[in-house]
Design a protein around this motif. Structure first.
Motif, PDB file in Angstrom:
ATOM      1  N   LEU A  52       0.897  -1.271   0.048  1.00 28.83           N
ATOM      2  CA  LEU A  52       0.095  -0.032  -0.102  1.00 28.83           C
ATOM      3  C   LEU A  52       0.671   1.250   0.111  1.00 28.83           C
ATOM      4  CD1 LEU A  52      -2.716  -1.139   2.677  1.00 28.83           C
ATOM      5  CD2 LEU A  52      -3.042  -0.708   0.099  1.00 28.83           C
ATOM      6  N   SER A  53       2.119   1.360   0.397  1.00 25.03           N
ATOM      7  CA  SER A  53       2.919   2.492   0.394  1.00 25.03           C
ATOM      8  C   SER A  53       3.917   2.398  -0.762  1.00 25.03           C
ATOM      9  CB  SER A  53       3.740   2.272   1.933  1.00 25.03           C
ATOM     10  OG  SER A  53       4.655   1.194   1.825  1.00 25.03           O
ATOM     11  N   ASN A  54       3.896   1.638  -1.793  1.00 26.54           N
ATOM     12  CA  ASN A  54       4.781   1.349  -2.928  1.00 26.54           C
ATOM     13  C   ASN A  54       3.995   1.820  -4.178  1.00 26.54           C
ATOM     14  OD1 ASN A  54       6.233   0.193  -5.276  1.00 26.54           O
ATOM     15  ND2 ASN A  54       7.589  -0.383  -3.611  1.00 26.54           N
ATOM     16  N   THR A  55       4.496   2.844  -4.941  1.00 28.92           N
ATOM     17  CA  THR A  55       3.984   3.396  -6.030  1.00 28.92           C
ATOM     18  C   THR A  55       3.839   2.434  -7.009  1.00 28.92           C
ATOM     19  OG1 THR A  55       4.944   5.686  -5.682  1.00 28.92           O
ATOM     20  CG2 THR A  55       4.112   5.141  -7.676  1.00 28.92           C
ATOM     21  N   ARG A  56       4.798   1.658  -7.388  1.00 24.08           N
ATOM     22  CA  ARG A  56       4.457   0.785  -8.487  1.00 24.08           C
ATOM     23  C   ARG A  56       3.446  -0.293  -8.034  1.00 24.08           C
ATOM     24  NH1 ARG A  56       8.197  -4.192  -9.090  1.00 24.08           N
ATOM     25  NH2 ARG A  56       9.364  -3.490  -7.514  1.00 24.08           N
ATOM     26  N   TYR A  57       3.140  -0.931  -6.694  1.00 21.78           N
ATOM     27  CA  TYR A  57       1.944  -1.883  -6.610  1.00 21.78           C
ATOM     28  C   TYR A  57       0.723  -1.057  -6.537  1.00 21.78           C
ATOM     29  CZ  TYR A  57       5.764  -5.104  -5.372  1.00 21.78           C
ATOM     30  OH  TYR A  57       6.833  -5.675  -5.754  1.00 21.78           O
ATOM     31  N   ILE A  58       0.661   0.478  -6.182  1.00 22.10           N
ATOM     32  CA  ILE A  58      -0.525   1.296  -6.249  1.00 22.10           C
ATOM     33  C   ILE A  58      -1.121   1.291  -7.707  1.00 22.10           C
ATOM     34  CG2 ILE A  58      -1.561   3.479  -5.874  1.00 22.10           C
ATOM     35  CD1 ILE A  58       0.266   3.833  -3.468  1.00 22.10           C
ATOM     36  N   PHE A  59      -0.122   1.396  -8.698  1.00 22.96           N
ATOM     37  CA  PHE A  59      -0.437   1.217 -10.011  1.00 22.96           C
ATOM     38  C   PHE A  59      -1.025   0.087 -10.536  1.00 22.96           C
ATOM     39  CE2 PHE A  59       2.540   5.217 -10.803  1.00 22.96           C
ATOM     40  CZ  PHE A  59       1.522   6.055 -10.873  1.00 22.96           C
ATOM     41  N   PHE A  60      -0.281  -1.154  -9.987  1.00 25.35           N
ATOM     42  CA  PHE A  60      -0.908  -2.294 -10.347  1.00 25.35           C
ATOM     43  C   PHE A  60      -2.091  -2.651  -9.690  1.00 25.35           C
ATOM     44  CE2 PHE A  60      -0.545  -6.888  -9.124  1.00 25.35           C
ATOM     45  CZ  PHE A  60      -0.718  -7.366 -10.234  1.00 25.35           C
ATOM     46  N   ALA A  61      -2.382  -2.072  -8.673  1.00 27.71           N
ATOM     47  CA  ALA A  61      -3.676  -2.435  -8.003  1.00 27.71           C
ATOM     48  C   ALA A  61      -4.692  -1.709  -8.818  1.00 27.71           C
ATOM     49  CB  ALA A  61      -3.709  -2.073  -6.435  1.00 27.71           C
ATOM     50  N   GLU A 116       7.318   5.151 -14.414  1.00 31.98           N
ATOM     51  CA  GLU A 116       7.926   4.894 -12.706  1.00 31.98           C
ATOM     52  C   GLU A 116       9.054   4.088 -12.849  1.00 31.98           C
ATOM     53  OE1 GLU A 116       8.655   2.769  -9.180  1.00 31.98           O
ATOM     54  OE2 GLU A 116       7.879   1.749 -10.936  1.00 31.98           O
ATOM     55  N   ARG A 117       9.144   3.005 -13.572  1.00 30.27           N
ATOM     56  CA  ARG A 117      10.336   2.206 -13.982  1.00 30.27           C
ATOM     57  C   ARG A 117      11.378   3.060 -14.495  1.00 30.27           C
ATOM     58  NH1 ARG A 117      11.543  -1.261 -10.831  1.00 30.27           N
ATOM     59  NH2 ARG A 117      10.357   0.488  -9.744  1.00 30.27           N
ATOM     60  N   TYR A 118      11.320   3.899 -15.213  1.00 24.94           N
ATOM     61  CA  TYR A 118      12.145   4.786 -15.915  1.00 24.94           C
ATOM     62  C   TYR A 118      12.923   5.650 -15.122  1.00 24.94           C
ATOM     63  CZ  TYR A 118      13.803   9.207 -18.127  1.00 24.94           C
ATOM     64  OH  TYR A 118      14.515  10.306 -18.634  1.00 24.94           O
ATOM     65  N   VAL A 119      12.034   6.155 -14.044  1.00 26.96           N
ATOM     66  CA  VAL A 119      12.526   7.127 -13.014  1.00 26.96           C
ATOM     67  C   VAL A 119      13.365   6.076 -12.057  1.00 26.96           C
ATOM     68  CG1 VAL A 119      11.870   8.653 -10.816  1.00 26.96           C
ATOM     69  CG2 VAL A 119      10.451   8.689 -12.963  1.00 26.96           C
ATOM     70  N   ILE A 203       6.148   4.751 -24.212  1.00 27.77           N
ATOM     71  CA  ILE A 203       7.099   3.454 -24.098  1.00 27.77           C
ATOM     72  C   ILE A 203       8.169   3.031 -24.582  1.00 27.77           C
ATOM     73  CG2 ILE A 203       6.499   0.720 -24.558  1.00 27.77           C
ATOM     74  CD1 ILE A 203       4.838   1.529 -22.157  1.00 27.77           C
ATOM     75  N   VAL A 204       8.420   3.384 -25.762  1.00 27.19           N
ATOM     76  CA  VAL A 204       9.534   3.457 -26.766  1.00 27.19           C
ATOM     77  C   VAL A 204      10.522   4.172 -26.056  1.00 27.19           C
ATOM     78  CG1 VAL A 204      10.690   3.833 -28.832  1.00 27.19           C
ATOM     79  CG2 VAL A 204       8.459   2.787 -28.927  1.00 27.19           C
ATOM     80  N   PHE A 205      10.362   5.512 -25.413  1.00 25.76           N
ATOM     81  CA  PHE A 205      11.464   6.284 -25.001  1.00 25.76           C
ATOM     82  C   PHE A 205      11.854   5.637 -23.578  1.00 25.76           C
ATOM     83  CE2 PHE A 205      11.905   9.452 -21.409  1.00 25.76           C
ATOM     84  CZ  PHE A 205      13.190  10.269 -22.181  1.00 25.76           C
ATOM     85  N   THR A 206      10.722   5.052 -22.659  1.00 27.38           N
ATOM     86  CA  THR A 206      11.477   4.536 -21.488  1.00 27.38           C
ATOM     87  C   THR A 206      12.148   3.201 -21.687  1.00 27.38           C
ATOM     88  OG1 THR A 206       9.352   3.356 -21.360  1.00 27.38           O
ATOM     89  CG2 THR A 206       9.208   5.360 -20.089  1.00 27.38           C
ATOM     90  N   TYR A 207      11.738   2.527 -22.699  1.00 25.83           N
ATOM     91  CA  TYR A 207      12.348   1.139 -23.090  1.00 25.83           C
ATOM     92  C   TYR A 207      14.012   1.716 -23.546  1.00 25.83           C
ATOM     93  CZ  TYR A 207      14.184  -3.006 -25.488  1.00 25.83           C
ATOM     94  OH  TYR A 207      14.832  -3.966 -25.956  1.00 25.83           O
TER      95      TYR A 207
END
Length: 322
Positions: A52-61, A116-119, A203-207
C-alpha cells in the motif's frame, strides 16, 4: 431435392449455432478464471501494508480494479447482445460511457508504470521524491480525467443529435448506437489514434533509456534485465489494449463479406479484451518475487505452514529493504 437442401441448410445453421454456444461457454469459463485471479491479486495487495505504500504496486492494483470492472461489464453486455436483451437507452449511455473510459484507463496506467520504472532506473536519486503515494493518487486522478475526454466529447455530440424521447426507448446496447453522424466515427478514431501515438512514444522512450543506462552501467545487470523485460511486456499489453480501438472498424469492413459476425466479436473479445487484461497479472503477480510470495500464502488459504503470513511478511520486508 428441396427437402435435401432444406435439411442441409438446417444442419448448417444448427452447426453454426452450436459453435456459437460453445464459444459462449468458453468465454464464460475464461472470464471466471481471470476474474478469480484478479480478485486474488487485489485481495493480496490490500492485505499487505508494504504494498500500500509502494507506488508501483498502487498502479498495479489500480489496473487490476479497472480490468476486473471492465471484464465484468463487457461480459454482461456480450451476453445481453447474444440473447438479444434490450435495455433503456439512458442506461446503455451510462454503461458505454463507463466502458469507454475504462478502455483507456488500463493503457494509460501501463504508461505511468513504465515511466515509474524509467525514474527508478534512470533517475534513482530522485525516485524517492517523485514516486510517493500522494503523487500516485494524483496520477490516477489524472489518468481518469484524460480517459474521460473521448466519452465526454462523443456523448456531448450524441446528446445534441437525438431527441429526448430516444432515451426511453429499449435498445440493444452497443457503442455504435452513439454514432448519429458518419464523421463521429472518424472523430472517435482520431482521438483513439492520438492516444495510441502518445502512449507508444512514451513506452519506446522509456525502453530506449533503460537499455542505454543498462549498457553504461555494469552494476546490477539482473535488475536492468528484469526492468527491460517488464517494459517489453507492458508494450505488448499496451498494443493489444489499443488495437481493440480498431475492432469496430474491422467488424464494419468484414460484415458485408462475412456474415458470421458473432464469431468475429468472440475472437476480438478473447484476443483484444481478455488477453491484455491477463498479461497484467502475469507481469506483476507472477514475475514479481514479493507479490508471488504473498500470493502463495493466500492461494492455499494459509494451510501450508512453510509459507505462513508471518514468514511472508518478513521475507517481503527483507526484499523491500534490498
Amino acid at each position: 431435392m428441396a427437402d435435401n437442401n432444406t435439411t442441409a441448410a438446417d444442419g448448417g445453421s444448427s452447426s453454426s449455432l452450436q459453435q456459437v454456444n460453445d464459444m459462449i461457454i468458453i468465454v464464460q469459463v475464461m472470464n471466471a478464471i481471470f476474474i478469480y485471479i484478479i480478485c486474488l491479486l487485489i485481495f493480496t495487495f490490500f492485505k499487505k501494508d508494504t504494498f500500500l505504500s509502494n507506488t508501483r504496486y498502487i498502479f498495479f492494483a489500480h489496473t487490476l480494479l479497472a480490468d476486473c470492472l471492465y471484464l465484468i461489464m463487457t461480459n454482461n453486455l456480450l451476453l445481453l447482445t447474444y440473447f438479444s436483451v434490450t435495455m433503456p437507452a439512458a442506461v446503455c449511455v451510462f454503461f458505454c460511457v463507463l466502458l469507454c473510459e475504462l478502455t483507456f484507463v488500463t493503457p494509460l496506467t501501463l504508461t505511468a508504470m513504465s515511466l515509474e520504472r524509467y525514474v527508478a532506473i534512470c533517475m534513482p536519486l530522485r525516485h524517492g521524491e517523485l514516486s510517493t503515494v500522494r503523487r500516485a493518487i494524483h496520477c490516477i486522478l489524472l489518468i481518469h480525467s484524460i480517459s474521460a475526454i473521448q466519452p465526454i466529447i462523443i456523448v456531448s455530440i450524441f446528446f445534441a443529435s437525438v431527441p429526448l424521447g430516444f432515451y426511453t426507448q429499449y435498445k440493444l446496447c452497443s457503442a455504435d448506437m452513439f454514432i448519429a453522424h458518419k464523421w463521429q466515427r472518424h472523430l472517435r478514431s482520431v482521438i483513439g489514434q492520438f492516444y495510441f501515438l502518445v502512449m507508444s512514444i512514451t513506452i519506446v522512450f522509456t525502453y530506449v533509456r533503460i537499455i542505454a543506462v543498462a549498457k553504461e552501467s555494469s552494476d546490477n545487470k539482473k535488475s536492468f534485465s528484469k526492468c527491460r523485460k517488464t517494459v517489453i511486456l507492458h508494450a505488448i499489453q499496451l498494443f493489444l489494449c489499443l488495437i481493440q480501438l480498431w475492432c469496430p472498424f474491422i467488424e464494419a469492413a468484414i460484415l458485408p463479406i462475412y456474415l458470421k459476425l458473432y464469431n468475429i466479436r468472440f475472437f476480438d473479445y478473447i484476443v483484444f479484451i481478455l488477453a491484455p487484461r491477463c498479461l497484467c497479472p502475469l507481469v506483476y503477480g507472477l514475475r514479481d518475487e514479493k507479490f508471488f510470495l504473498a500470493i502463495k500464502c493466500y492461494v492455499f488459504f494459509g494451510v501450508n505452514k512453510n509459507i505462513s503470513p508471518i514468514l511472508v511478511d518478513n521475507l517481503i520486508t527483507g526484499h523491500m529493504k534490498t
